[in-house]
Design an enzyme around this catalytic site. Structure first.
Site, PDB file in Angstrom:
ATOM      1  N   SER A 213      39.167  47.402  38.320  1.00  0.00           N
ATOM      2  CA  SER A 213      39.435  46.828  37.005  1.00  0.00           C
ATOM      3  C   SER A 213      39.194  45.326  37.053  1.00  0.00           C
ATOM      4  CB  SER A 213      40.868  47.117  36.561  1.00  0.00           C
ATOM      5  OG  SER A 213      41.796  46.557  37.474  1.00  0.00           O
ATOM      6  N   HIS A 227      36.138  42.651  29.894  1.00  0.00           N
ATOM      7  CA  HIS A 227      37.011  43.553  30.650  1.00  0.00           C
ATOM      8  C   HIS A 227      36.221  44.799  31.036  1.00  0.00           C
ATOM      9  CE1 HIS A 227      39.286  47.418  30.237  1.00  0.00           C
ATOM     10  NE2 HIS A 227      40.015  46.860  31.187  1.00  0.00           N
ATOM     11  N   ASN A 229      36.832  48.658  33.474  1.00  0.00           N
ATOM     12  CA  ASN A 229      37.649  49.495  34.346  1.00  0.00           C
ATOM     13  C   ASN A 229      36.889  50.793  34.573  1.00  0.00           C
ATOM     14  OD1 ASN A 229      39.597  51.884  34.714  1.00  0.00           O
ATOM     15  ND2 ASN A 229      40.897  50.133  35.186  1.00  0.00           N
ATOM     16  N   ARG A 231      37.290  54.414  36.948  1.00  0.00           N
ATOM     17  CA  ARG A 231      38.326  55.082  37.725  1.00  0.00           C
ATOM     18  C   ARG A 231      38.011  56.567  37.914  1.00  0.00           C
ATOM     19  NH1 ARG A 231      39.888  53.560  32.677  1.00  0.00           N
ATOM     20  NH2 ARG A 231      40.522  55.197  31.241  1.00  0.00           N
ATOM     21  N   GLY A 376      53.238  50.306  40.495  1.00  0.00           N
ATOM     22  CA  GLY A 376      52.090  49.602  41.045  1.00  0.00           C
ATOM     23  C   GLY A 376      52.419  48.165  41.428  1.00  0.00           C
ATOM     24  N   ILE A 378      52.686  44.549  40.967  1.00  0.00           N
ATOM     25  CA  ILE A 378      52.840  43.863  39.687  1.00  0.00           C
ATOM     26  C   ILE A 378      51.829  42.735  39.504  1.00  0.00           C
ATOM     27  CG2 ILE A 378      54.570  42.185  40.458  1.00  0.00           C
ATOM     28  CD1 ILE A 378      54.569  44.153  37.123  1.00  0.00           C
ATOM     29  N   SER A 380      48.796  42.652  40.516  1.00  0.00           N
ATOM     30  CA  SER A 380      47.527  43.256  40.136  1.00  0.00           C
ATOM     31  C   SER A 380      47.569  43.779  38.705  1.00  0.00           C
ATOM     32  CB  SER A 380      47.180  44.397  41.095  1.00  0.00           C
ATOM     33  OG  SER A 380      47.056  43.918  42.421  1.00  0.00           O
TER      34      SER A 380
END
Length: 417
Positions: A213, A227, A229, A231, A376, A378, A380
């Site tokens: 990301s 942006h 991402n 996955r 997760g 934080i 990141s």
């Protein structure tokens, strides 16, 4: 009459929609949450307004499902339910990441070769993208943090700060093994609710996830934020899917820039399936909506989720092509505008649009919600936020101004190619 909180949410959504000129015909007569999934909107609603309404219905349905699940289990979780998250303190910093964060014995049974290949492809993309961005910036470089988890997985964050072109830019790789609560599955995917059917209250879903990301916030108001991402997910029982996309968020409208950005991704999509671009462009317009503002976060791009309708090898190649097209789609726009002169007023407008960016990411973004619900890292998770943002009370751009021009594009998504 007494109503549950979920029923009140549906009534509120229905009354609001009626006031705006459209009525969810299956809701108003019966005030039924169950019927909401089949609701239709009529009247003069824009796509942005329709998406906002559907999110209201989804929130109500999730609240109702949670209440039913708790009632069915006397308000308690399953006796053997694992902890709520994989642990905020489960990340151990390391000087160098191992050659691979994917291990054959970790996580649910699944397609180990695909997991390993996807991670390798994303690592290579992370390096090539950050090298190209640092070269354009010409001042700052990316600093790398690495971490691992005892139960498997880990990640690498590359962050650039205080550059000549970018105030902040980050590209994060993560590999996660764990089990997620059902609400996290709902946040992670379009079909999360369906995939949790038949599960006992409190039962968790074992999963594997690997993703790259990125968010980049430039200094100049005429340089857009970008942006992306990409996955790959697997859950217990052999369920797998790809998701991701790349999108752009300018503060000022330049149609040639948008034609270049969208044109680049149309070419990417067309190399794999001519139906991809119109489908995924429309999906991005629906997804990147700030529902409480009835406007989009930016000017879109492509977005897809739950992609498992063909051979995974074909989808792997599509994701690889898309992530490796980030720099060709975005870099020339930055090169074109990084030295444009701007005023303090234009900088303040950029700051206000960053405020909108923060609102979307903290309230609606699936990656943020998923990370927060699964414990997760934080730093990141919140890397996507700009260093500074601005909110002004009841601000409206002057009619006929460049700010009003792009606001119209945020309210009414357009076709660029």
């Amino acid at each position: 009459m007494n109503f549950s909180s979920s029923t009140l949410l549906v009534i509120s959504a229905a009354l609001t929609s009626a006031a705006m000129g459209f009525v969810p015909t299956s809701i108003l007569p019966s005030v039924s949450v169950a019927a909401s999934s089949g609701s239709s909107l009529s009247g003069t609603a824009t796509p942005v307004e329709r998406e906002s309404f559907q999110r209201s219905l989804l929130s109500a349905r999730i609240a109702n499902d949670a209440a039913k699940a708790a009632a069915a289990n006397n308000g308690k979780k399953a006796e053997n339910a694992p902890p709520v998250t994989i642990g905020w303190d489960s990340h151990t910093a390391v000087d160098n990441a191992p050659d691979s964060l994917v291990r054959p014995g970790d996580g649910p049974d699944g397609n180990y070769p695909m997991r390993a290949r996807f991670e390798k492809m994303l690592r290579e993309a992370q390096i090539s993208i950050t090298d190209a961005i640092a070269k354009i910036d010409g001042k700052a470089t990316f600093q790398e943090d690495c971490w691992t988890r005892a139960n498997g997985g880990g990640g690498m964050s590359r962050v650039l700060k205080d550059g000549a072109v970018w105030e902040k830019a980050g590209v994060n790789l993560s590999v996660v093994y764990g089990s997620m609560p059902q609400e996290a599955l709902q946040a992670a995917t379009e079909r999360g609710v369906d995939r949790a059917k038949g599960m006992a209250p409190g039962e968790r879903v074992p999963f594997f996830a690997c993703g790259l990301s990125c968010v980049m916030h430039p200094r100049n108001p005429f340089c857009p934020t970008m942006h992306f991402n990409y996955r790959y997910f697997e859950t217990d029982g052999g369920v797998w899917w790809f998701g991701g996309g790349t999108d752009i968020t300018p503060s000022y409208l330049n149609e040639e820039d948008m034609k270049h950005f969208h044109g680049t991704y149309k070419e990417v999509c067309d190399r794999h399936d001519p139906e991809f671009y119109p489908k995924f462009k429309a999906w991005a317009d629906r997804y990147f909506i700030i529902s409480h503002r009835n406007e989009t976060r930016g000017l879109g791009g492509i977005f897809f989720d739950d992609l498992n309708d063909r051979d995974p090898e074909l989808l792997f190649e599509f994701a690889k092509d898309a992530v490796n097209s980030v720099v060709p789609a975005y870099g020339p726009i930055i090169e074109k505008h990084k030295d444009d002169p701007f005023t303090e007023q234009q900088k303040q407008w950029q700051q206000m649009r960053r405020g909108r960016y923060v609102e979307f990411n903290l309230v609606y973004d699936r990656g943020t919600v998923f990370g927060l619900k699964t414990g997760g890292r934080i730093e990141s998770i919140l890397m996507s936020l700009p260093e500074t943002a601005r909110w002004e009370y009841d601000h409206h751009p002057e009619e006929g101004s460049p700010e009003a021009e792009i606001m119209d594009a945020f309210k009414h998504p357009r076709e660029w190619v």
